[in-house]
Write an enzyme that holds these catalytic residues in place. Sequence first.
Site, PDB file in Angstrom:
ATOM      1  CE  LYS A 112     -14.444 -23.242  73.693  1.00  0.00           C
ATOM      2  NZ  LYS A 112     -14.934 -23.293  72.324  1.00  0.00           N
ATOM      3  CE  LYS A 199     -11.294 -34.306  74.345  1.00  0.00           C
ATOM      4  NZ  LYS A 199     -12.684 -33.930  74.294  1.00  0.00           N
ATOM      5  CE  LYS A 202      -7.761 -28.752  65.381  1.00  0.00           C
ATOM      6  NZ  LYS A 202      -8.922 -29.557  65.103  1.00  0.00           N
TER       7      LYS A 202
HETATM    8  P1  AMP Z   1     -13.763 -30.792  69.003  1.00  0.00           P
HETATM    9  O1  AMP Z   1     -13.245 -30.316  67.700  1.00  0.00           O
HETATM   10  O2  AMP Z   1     -12.725 -30.916  70.084  1.00  0.00           O
HETATM   11  O3  AMP Z   1     -14.995 -30.035  69.438  1.00  0.00           O
HETATM   12  O4  AMP Z   1     -14.251 -32.294  68.773  1.00  0.00           O
HETATM   13  C1  AMP Z   1     -15.187 -32.684  67.814  1.00  0.00           C
HETATM   14  C2  AMP Z   1     -15.743 -34.045  68.199  1.00  0.00           C
HETATM   15  O5  AMP Z   1     -14.667 -34.993  68.402  1.00  0.00           O
HETATM   16  C3  AMP Z   1     -16.536 -34.024  69.513  1.00  0.00           C
HETATM   17  O6  AMP Z   1     -17.667 -34.868  69.372  1.00  0.00           O
HETATM   18  C4  AMP Z   1     -15.582 -34.589  70.551  1.00  0.00           C
HETATM   19  O7  AMP Z   1     -16.267 -35.250  71.593  1.00  0.00           O
HETATM   20  C5  AMP Z   1     -14.740 -35.559  69.716  1.00  0.00           C
HETATM   21  N1  AMP Z   1     -13.356 -35.629  70.239  1.00  0.00           N
HETATM   22  C6  AMP Z   1     -12.452 -34.626  70.266  1.00  0.00           C
HETATM   23  N2  AMP Z   1     -11.275 -35.040  70.797  1.00  0.00           N
HETATM   24  C7  AMP Z   1     -11.439 -36.345  71.141  1.00  0.00           C
HETATM   25  C8  AMP Z   1     -10.614 -37.350  71.734  1.00  0.00           C
HETATM   26  N3  AMP Z   1      -9.359 -37.085  72.077  1.00  0.00           N
HETATM   27  N4  AMP Z   1     -11.125 -38.584  71.943  1.00  0.00           N
HETATM   28  C9  AMP Z   1     -12.403 -38.866  71.584  1.00  0.00           C
HETATM   29  N5  AMP Z   1     -13.238 -37.978  71.009  1.00  0.00           N
HETATM   30  C10 AMP Z   1     -12.791 -36.726  70.790  1.00  0.00           C
END
Ligand code: AMP
Length: 337
Positions: A112, A199, A202
């Site tokens: 980051k 992956k 957003k």
């Molecule tokens: P984030 O907002 O990216 O921190 O994601 C919140 C939760 O969603 C975390 O537990 C991530 O591991 C899960 N997550 C985010 N993007 C994905 C994805 N493309 N596939 C599976 N899990 C995801």
Amino acid sequence: MSTQKNVLSCLQPTGELHVGNYLGAIKNMVQLQQDYRCSYGVVDYHSMTMPYKADKLRQNTWSLCFQLLACGIEPENLFIQSLIPEHQELCWIFSCVTSYGELQRMTQFKDKSQQVSQQDAKQFISAGLLYYPVLQAADILIYHADYVPVGKDQEQHLELSRNIAARFNHQFGTEYFKHPETLFTETPKVLSTADPTRKMGKSLGEKHYIALIDDEARIIKKIKSAVTDTGDNPAGEMSPGVKNLFILLQNFGDAAAHESLLEDYAQGSLKYSELKQTVADATVSYLRPIQERHREITSDKRRYKDMIKASSAEIRKRAQQTIREVRDITGLQSLKL
Ligand code: AMP
């Protein structure tokens, strides 16, 4: 004290949730509520570590709460982190048993801070970004969590939380803090529909993710234009884009349709247009009740905001109890009111 095991999980308020968040985390969080005492935090303090706008943060915090409720998170299990300032106090106490070096070694900090300096060489890298995993340890340990359901990317932070618990216990000659276990589940990694080598997320842009609250037309459009062939796939192997569509179908559709299309694929007779149509229909019908519930909740925001404030106040009592005990263990003062 409850004998039920404690589960803790937190999400940052960064706007719309997508089907990757749902299948990777939220669906599981909803199910865990049946067997454990679950506390789920919308962690707005964490969102301050990167540049942000106050109004947007306020709006995103409530928006995430409403989306989580629509998915099936029980209001009494949901809290907003900034309504429980005890997390900050524990963060400070933990920062005194955490070394500067181990925080610098956190890969998420490296990533980051690099991301910030790449955007602008003179860009400000906050100490908050470095402290982030200490606050996360406080979020977890303040509720004596037994299990923390997270994705693989959080493994290192969880390890740090256990180290912090161990160091605190050692320094003060106590067994006060538990060592939380990571709960890795069989959650699929959902890929971007527009670029299935990455992956779903957003930060990649609107066409890369399917939001839980996208309208029907948008969901259909995104799935119909999903990339199926990236060109560099080894012969005889299913391409990541097609695999991704099958993951969506497996989770959102019925087993028979999934099996029959897989068979078509194996026989080389699968039409991608048919697969996409089936996935689009299944996704739209799966998300419909969530979207209906979301509409109900957002048409009565005041009521749901009051509920979440009340549940945060209730959950705060557990955090306050921990802080009273920690103050005693560490030699800090408490006012007996
Ligand atoms: P984030 O907002 O990216 O921190 O994601 C919140 C939760 O969603 C975390 O537990 C991530 O591991 C899960 N997550 C985010 N993007 C994905 C994805 N493309 N596939 C599976 N899990 C995801």
